[in-house]
Design a protein around this motif. Structure first.
Motif, PDB file in Angstrom:
ATOM      1  N   SER A 308       5.663   4.498  -0.906  1.00 36.84           N
ATOM      2  CA  SER A 308       5.022   4.463  -2.218  1.00 36.84           C
ATOM      3  C   SER A 308       5.439   3.209  -2.972  1.00 36.84           C
ATOM      4  CB  SER A 308       5.457   5.716  -3.002  1.00 36.84           C
ATOM      5  OG  SER A 308       5.015   5.683  -4.333  1.00 36.84           O
ATOM      6  N   THR A 309       4.656   2.882  -3.982  1.00 35.46           N
ATOM      7  CA  THR A 309       5.076   1.854  -4.937  1.00 35.46           C
ATOM      8  C   THR A 309       6.017   2.450  -5.984  1.00 35.46           C
ATOM      9  OG1 THR A 309       3.243   2.302  -6.464  1.00 35.46           O
ATOM     10  CG2 THR A 309       2.848   0.693  -4.690  1.00 35.46           C
ATOM     11  N   VAL A 314       1.702   3.316  -1.081  1.00 35.47           N
ATOM     12  CA  VAL A 314       1.644   1.864  -0.923  1.00 35.47           C
ATOM     13  C   VAL A 314       0.505   1.459   0.000  1.00 35.47           C
ATOM     14  CG1 VAL A 314       3.238   1.665   1.046  1.00 35.47           C
ATOM     15  CG2 VAL A 314       3.087  -0.192  -0.626  1.00 35.47           C
ATOM     16  N   LEU A 315       0.156   2.316   0.959  1.00 33.60           N
ATOM     17  CA  LEU A 315      -0.896   1.966   1.906  1.00 33.60           C
ATOM     18  C   LEU A 315      -2.272   1.909   1.256  1.00 33.60           C
ATOM     19  CD1 LEU A 315       0.147   3.955   5.114  1.00 33.60           C
ATOM     20  CD2 LEU A 315       0.684   1.587   4.484  1.00 33.60           C
ATOM     21  N   ARG A 325       3.569  -9.690  -3.706  1.00 31.46           N
ATOM     22  CA  ARG A 325       4.771  -8.859  -3.727  1.00 31.46           C
ATOM     23  C   ARG A 325       4.471  -7.527  -4.396  1.00 31.46           C
ATOM     24  NH1 ARG A 325       9.654 -12.177  -3.075  1.00 31.46           N
ATOM     25  NH2 ARG A 325       9.042 -14.377  -2.920  1.00 31.46           N
ATOM     26  N   ILE A 326       5.298  -6.538  -4.054  1.00 32.72           N
ATOM     27  CA  ILE A 326       5.054  -5.197  -4.571  1.00 32.72           C
ATOM     28  C   ILE A 326       6.362  -4.412  -4.573  1.00 32.72           C
ATOM     29  CG2 ILE A 326       4.579  -4.049  -2.365  1.00 32.72           C
ATOM     30  CD1 ILE A 326       2.105  -2.779  -3.817  1.00 32.72           C
ATOM     31  N   GLU A 340       8.057   9.629  -7.556  1.00 37.72           N
ATOM     32  CA  GLU A 340       6.701   9.496  -8.092  1.00 37.72           C
ATOM     33  C   GLU A 340       6.497  10.441  -9.280  1.00 37.72           C
ATOM     34  OE1 GLU A 340       3.978   8.235  -4.252  1.00 37.72           O
ATOM     35  OE2 GLU A 340       4.580  10.320  -4.447  1.00 37.72           O
ATOM     36  N   ARG A 341       7.023  11.644  -9.190  1.00 40.59           N
ATOM     37  CA  ARG A 341       6.889  12.602 -10.295  1.00 40.59           C
ATOM     38  C   ARG A 341       7.606  12.102 -11.536  1.00 40.59           C
ATOM     39  NH1 ARG A 341      10.181  16.931 -11.473  1.00 40.59           N
ATOM     40  NH2 ARG A 341      11.089  16.941  -9.385  1.00 40.59           N
TER      41      ARG A 341
END
Length: 364
Positions: A308-309, A314-315, A325-326, A340-341
């Protein structure tokens, strides 16, 4: 165990190809060329200073940098050359892109062009070479746009700007106590160990799964003052241990080599965080999307984990530039989903950790 009881990489790829009766074999041949490049890099890494490969590209200018603005060693350049020279000739590629090259790499005119694109980081973690820490290579294979295949034209940056969901294969080579190749072709994740006597990658880890339960996390704590509140909250809760909200003790790791970090998580579980922060507001993160985050993300998700970001898978991120970049968070699914939550929840977290708070430990 005798070698007859283990599949070679070639045999494994033949088995995978049988799922697609109409396949031409080009895909397998390309992966074997990539594996050959990784074997050559492994040999150079193993020689170390004896092979005169650890110095800077320009020994008179110790600050030689690549297109990323990063210090470049001779082995970075050598590794990049291994990838290009060992894959350009086979007629399988329409073009390549690398961390070490500003623009896409064109297949030289004498060679036939194919239908795939190869993106790679030829030597991830090369800053650790001086201290003999595990490094590796990361790669991803995409299908070239049909118009490129039909016309045979030179590739351009836009041809590579595909989301990670479009990857056909991804993997990394790990140059450590043993040389390993960890690979997915979209049907789970398999690990191969290089047998130095045979010169073959042998299947040693046939169905890698990210352990779901974990008590480890990896993050560069020196950047704590730049973290966003959800990341601070997650780390503080882990550090609080058994008496905190998580109810168990965690260990913190940081190797500063993403290939090594990814491999540890695939083997032992955990979560890796190199998130977006405020250190450089102009950058959305530190890691490159196309040839670092996406291939590692595909491997992790194929192994039952999550990548994930911090906010979204992320995919699914749509690339806008070749070297974009990320932020990246990956590992055991439940831990990544928790992070993420925390990003989705309203900001109600108060940073009162004595370790990562802005105040000094020694102030009353």
């Amino acid at each position: 165990m005798t070698t007859r009881r283990r599949f070679t990489l070639t045999q494994y790829l033949i088995e995978q190809r049988r799922r697609f009766p109409g396949a031409s074999g080009d895909f397998n041949a390309l992966l074997l060329d990539v594996a050959l490049a990784c074997k050559a890099i492994a040999r150079s890494v193993a020689q170390g200073e004896l092979g005169n490969v650890l110095s800077h590209v320009d020994e008179e200018v110790a600050t030689a940098v690549n297109v990323q603005g990063e210090e470049q060693k001779r082995l970075d350049v050598i590794s990049n050359a291994y990838f290009t020279e060992m894959t350009e000739w086979g007629g399988h590629l329409a073009g390549m892109a690398s961390e070490e090259m500003d623009q896409p790499y064109q297949i030289p005119a004498p060679h036939q062009r194919g239908k795939y694109l190869l993106v790679f980081d030829p030597l991830d973690g090369s800053s650790n070479l001086d201290v003999n820490v595990t490094v590796g290579s990361i790669f991803s294979i995409l299908r070239a746009p049909q118009e490129v295949i039909d016309s045979g034209r030179d590739v351009v940056e836009a041809d590579f700007l595909q989301p990670g969901t479009q990857q056909l294969a991804a993997g990394y080579a790990l140059y450590g106590p043993t040389t390993m190749l960890v690979l997915t072709v979209g049907n789970g994740v398999a690990g191969f160990t290089l047998d130095p006597n045979l010169g073959q990658f042998m299947l040693t880890h046939p169905d890698i799964q990210v352990p779901q339960d974990t008590q480890e996390f990896a993050i560069n704590a020196s950047n704590s003052r730049f973290w966003e509140a959800p990341i601070k909250r997650y780390v503080d809760e882990c550090l609080a241990g058994r008496t905190g909200p998580r109810g168990k003790d965690f260990n913190m790791r940081w190797i500063a080599s993403m290939v090594a970090e990814a491999h540890r998580i695939l083997m032992r579980g955990g979560v890796f965080m190199y998130p977006k922060d405020t250190k450089d507001p102009a950058k959305a993160g530190r890691l490159r999307l196309l040839y670092e985050a996406n291939p590692v993300g595909m491997l992790i998700e194929q192994a039952g984990g999550r990548a994930s970001t911090g906010r979204e898978p992320v995919l699914q991120a749509l690339p806008t530039t070749l070297h974009q970049r990320i932020g990246l968070v990956f590992g055991s699914k439940s831990e990544v989903e928790r992070i993420e939550r925390y990003h989705r929840e309203p900001v109600a977290y108060k940073d009162d950790s004595p370790l990562f708070a802005e105040r000094s430990l020694f102030r009353a």
